[in-house]
Design a protein around this motif. Structure first.
Motif, PDB file in Angstrom:
ATOM      1  N   GLU A   4       0.820  -1.309  -0.139  1.00 49.99           N
ATOM      2  CA  GLU A   4       0.196   0.020  -0.016  1.00 49.99           C
ATOM      3  C   GLU A   4       0.813   1.161  -0.110  1.00 49.99           C
ATOM      4  O   GLU A   4       0.670   2.141  -0.638  1.00 49.99           O
ATOM      5  CB  GLU A   4      -0.971   0.085   1.374  1.00 49.99           C
ATOM      6  CG  GLU A   4      -1.936   1.119   1.193  1.00 49.99           C
ATOM      7  CD  GLU A   4      -2.872   1.016   0.041  1.00 49.99           C
ATOM      8  OE1 GLU A   4      -3.342   2.177  -0.327  1.00 49.99           O
ATOM      9  OE2 GLU A   4      -3.197  -0.288  -0.595  1.00 49.99           O
ATOM     10  N   ARG A   5       2.032   1.299   0.819  1.00 46.98           N
ATOM     11  CA  ARG A   5       2.687   2.509   0.673  1.00 46.98           C
ATOM     12  C   ARG A   5       3.657   2.688  -0.643  1.00 46.98           C
ATOM     13  O   ARG A   5       3.872   3.644  -0.842  1.00 46.98           O
ATOM     14  CB  ARG A   5       3.871   2.131   1.909  1.00 46.98           C
ATOM     15  CG  ARG A   5       3.082   2.532   3.543  1.00 46.98           C
ATOM     16  CD  ARG A   5       4.249   2.773   4.499  1.00 46.98           C
ATOM     17  NE  ARG A   5       5.283   1.389   4.672  1.00 46.98           N
ATOM     18  CZ  ARG A   5       5.061   0.227   5.120  1.00 46.98           C
ATOM     19  NH1 ARG A   5       3.751   0.293   5.758  1.00 46.98           N
ATOM     20  NH2 ARG A   5       5.838  -0.540   5.227  1.00 46.98           N
ATOM     21  N   LEU A   6       3.922   1.471  -1.144  1.00 49.21           N
ATOM     22  CA  LEU A   6       4.623   1.651  -2.323  1.00 49.21           C
ATOM     23  C   LEU A   6       3.664   2.300  -3.617  1.00 49.21           C
ATOM     24  O   LEU A   6       4.016   2.788  -4.348  1.00 49.21           O
ATOM     25  CB  LEU A   6       5.069   0.145  -2.843  1.00 49.21           C
ATOM     26  CG  LEU A   6       5.728   0.092  -4.179  1.00 49.21           C
ATOM     27  CD1 LEU A   6       7.054   0.946  -4.110  1.00 49.21           C
ATOM     28  CD2 LEU A   6       6.041  -1.417  -4.416  1.00 49.21           C
ATOM     29  N   ARG A   7       2.526   1.684  -3.460  1.00 47.37           N
ATOM     30  CA  ARG A   7       1.504   2.353  -4.395  1.00 47.37           C
ATOM     31  C   ARG A   7       1.358   3.710  -4.145  1.00 47.37           C
ATOM     32  O   ARG A   7       1.299   4.400  -5.323  1.00 47.37           O
ATOM     33  CB  ARG A   7       0.041   1.648  -4.198  1.00 47.37           C
ATOM     34  CG  ARG A   7      -0.140  -0.039  -4.867  1.00 47.37           C
ATOM     35  CD  ARG A   7      -1.594  -0.687  -4.811  1.00 47.37           C
ATOM     36  NE  ARG A   7      -1.376  -1.937  -5.058  1.00 47.37           N
ATOM     37  CZ  ARG A   7      -1.720  -2.839  -4.022  1.00 47.37           C
ATOM     38  NH1 ARG A   7      -1.878  -2.676  -2.658  1.00 47.37           N
ATOM     39  NH2 ARG A   7      -1.650  -3.969  -4.365  1.00 47.37           N
ATOM     40  N   ASP A   8       0.989   4.028  -2.953  1.00 48.89           N
ATOM     41  CA  ASP A   8       1.037   5.631  -2.903  1.00 48.89           C
ATOM     42  C   ASP A   8       2.281   6.393  -3.302  1.00 48.89           C
ATOM     43  O   ASP A   8       2.012   7.394  -3.748  1.00 48.89           O
ATOM     44  CB  ASP A   8       0.828   6.054  -1.070  1.00 48.89           C
ATOM     45  CG  ASP A   8      -0.568   5.373  -0.639  1.00 48.89           C
ATOM     46  OD1 ASP A   8      -1.380   4.801  -1.534  1.00 48.89           O
ATOM     47  OD2 ASP A   8      -0.624   5.001   0.395  1.00 48.89           O
ATOM     48  N   ALA A   9       3.259   5.758  -2.945  1.00 52.40           N
ATOM     49  CA  ALA A   9       4.448   6.313  -3.428  1.00 52.40           C
ATOM     50  C   ALA A   9       4.581   6.395  -5.144  1.00 52.40           C
ATOM     51  O   ALA A   9       4.947   7.694  -5.484  1.00 52.40           O
ATOM     52  CB  ALA A   9       5.847   5.571  -2.689  1.00 52.40           C
ATOM     53  N   ILE A  10       4.321   5.306  -5.610  1.00 57.96           N
ATOM     54  CA  ILE A  10       4.241   5.490  -7.040  1.00 57.96           C
ATOM     55  C   ILE A  10       3.097   6.615  -7.584  1.00 57.96           C
ATOM     56  O   ILE A  10       3.567   7.213  -8.670  1.00 57.96           O
ATOM     57  CB  ILE A  10       4.019   3.984  -7.774  1.00 57.96           C
ATOM     58  CG1 ILE A  10       5.257   3.048  -7.367  1.00 57.96           C
ATOM     59  CG2 ILE A  10       3.749   4.242  -8.955  1.00 57.96           C
ATOM     60  CD1 ILE A  10       5.039   1.602  -7.724  1.00 57.96           C
ATOM     61  N   ALA A  11       2.128   6.431  -6.993  1.00 59.57           N
ATOM     62  CA  ALA A  11       1.105   7.382  -7.493  1.00 59.57           C
ATOM     63  C   ALA A  11       1.522   8.989  -7.029  1.00 59.57           C
ATOM     64  O   ALA A  11       1.473   9.698  -8.174  1.00 59.57           O
ATOM     65  CB  ALA A  11      -0.420   7.167  -6.694  1.00 59.57           C
ATOM     66  N   ALA A  12       2.067   9.277  -6.302  1.00 59.98           N
ATOM     67  CA  ALA A  12       2.531  10.442  -5.822  1.00 59.98           C
ATOM     68  C   ALA A  12       3.841  10.893  -6.941  1.00 59.98           C
ATOM     69  O   ALA A  12       3.723  12.124  -7.207  1.00 59.98           O
ATOM     70  CB  ALA A  12       3.199  10.654  -4.540  1.00 59.98           C
ATOM     71  N   GLY A  13       4.680  10.004  -7.263  1.00 64.19           N
ATOM     72  CA  GLY A  13       5.645  10.395  -8.255  1.00 64.19           C
ATOM     73  C   GLY A  13       5.060  10.411  -9.538  1.00 64.19           C
ATOM     74  O   GLY A  13       5.520  11.334 -10.410  1.00 64.19           O
ATOM     75  N   VAL A  14       3.986   9.510  -9.986  1.00 64.20           N
ATOM     76  CA  VAL A  14       3.389   9.761 -11.232  1.00 64.20           C
ATOM     77  C   VAL A  14       2.647  11.194 -11.372  1.00 64.20           C
ATOM     78  O   VAL A  14       2.813  11.952 -12.258  1.00 64.20           O
ATOM     79  CB  VAL A  14       2.448   8.689 -11.657  1.00 64.20           C
ATOM     80  CG1 VAL A  14       1.545   8.967 -12.654  1.00 64.20           C
ATOM     81  CG2 VAL A  14       2.989   7.446 -11.857  1.00 64.20           C
ATOM     82  N   GLU A  15       1.956  11.700 -10.354  1.00 63.93           N
ATOM     83  CA  GLU A  15       1.406  12.855 -10.229  1.00 63.93           C
ATOM     84  C   GLU A  15       2.108  13.903 -10.228  1.00 63.93           C
ATOM     85  O   GLU A  15       1.911  15.110 -11.060  1.00 63.93           O
ATOM     86  CB  GLU A  15       0.741  12.910  -8.879  1.00 63.93           C
ATOM     87  CG  GLU A  15      -0.228  14.225  -8.833  1.00 63.93           C
ATOM     88  CD  GLU A  15      -1.198  14.159  -7.433  1.00 63.93           C
ATOM     89  OE1 GLU A  15      -1.565  15.415  -7.296  1.00 63.93           O
ATOM     90  OE2 GLU A  15      -1.389  13.066  -6.870  1.00 63.93           O
ATOM     91  N   ALA A  16       3.524  13.829  -9.429  1.00 72.16           N
ATOM     92  CA  ALA A  16       4.528  15.209  -9.766  1.00 72.16           C
ATOM     93  C   ALA A  16       4.955  15.221 -10.921  1.00 72.16           C
ATOM     94  O   ALA A  16       5.294  16.007 -11.667  1.00 72.16           O
ATOM     95  CB  ALA A  16       5.446  14.764  -8.667  1.00 72.16           C
ATOM     96  N   SER A  17       5.226  14.007 -11.637  1.00 74.16           N
ATOM     97  CA  SER A  17       5.977  14.088 -13.035  1.00 74.16           C
ATOM     98  C   SER A  17       4.902  14.562 -13.935  1.00 74.16           C
ATOM     99  O   SER A  17       5.475  15.425 -14.714  1.00 74.16           O
ATOM    100  CB  SER A  17       6.252  12.537 -13.292  1.00 74.16           C
ATOM    101  OG  SER A  17       6.711  12.590 -14.613  1.00 74.16           O
TER     102      SER A  17
END
Length: 112
Positions: A77-90
C-alpha cells in the motif's frame, strides 16, 4: 526475526527438558526396576508430547504467517501511494514545462 527467536526458545525448552531428565535420572534415589518403569511411562507419553509440541509450532507458524501477510500488505500500500505520488508530480512538472515552453537547464555537470 521473530521466527528465529521462537525457534531458539523451543530449542532451549527441549534442551532444558532433556538435561533435566538426565540429571533427575542420575540423581534419583530409585531402584533400577522403578527407574525402568518410570522410563517406560515417560516413553509412552512421548507421542502425546510430540503431538502437543507439533500443534503449538503450527499455531505459532500460522500467527507468523498472518503477521507477515499484514506487513506485506502495508508495504504494498505504501509503495502504491509512493508510485502514485511520483506519477502525479511528474505529470504536474510536465504540464508546467509544456505550458511555459521553457527548456530546462542542463544539470551542472553538463555546463562544465
Amino acid at each position: 526475526m521473530s521466527n528465529n527467536r521462537s525457534g531458539s526458545f523451543i530449542g532451549g525448552v527441549l534442551l532444558g527438558a532433556a538435561v533435566g531428565t538426565i540429571t533427575g535420572l542420575l540423581m534419583a534415589p530409585r531402584t533400577g526396576k522403578e527407574t525402568r518403569q518410570f522410563l517406560k511411562k515417560s516413553a509412552d507419553a512421548l507421542p502425546e508430547l510430540a503431538e502437543d509440541l507439533s500443534t503449538s509450532v503450527q499455531i505459532q507458524a500460522d500467527r507468523l504467517s498472518e503477521s507477515a501477510l499484514r506487513n506485506w500488505d502495508g508495504t504494498l500500500e505504501r509503495l502504491r501511494d509512493a508510485i502514485a505520488a511520483g506519477v502525479e508530480a511528474s505529470q504536474k512538472e510536465s504540464q508546467i514545462l509544456k505550458g511555459n515552453e521553457v527548456t530546462p537547464e542542463p544539470p551542472m555537470l553538463d555546463r562544465l
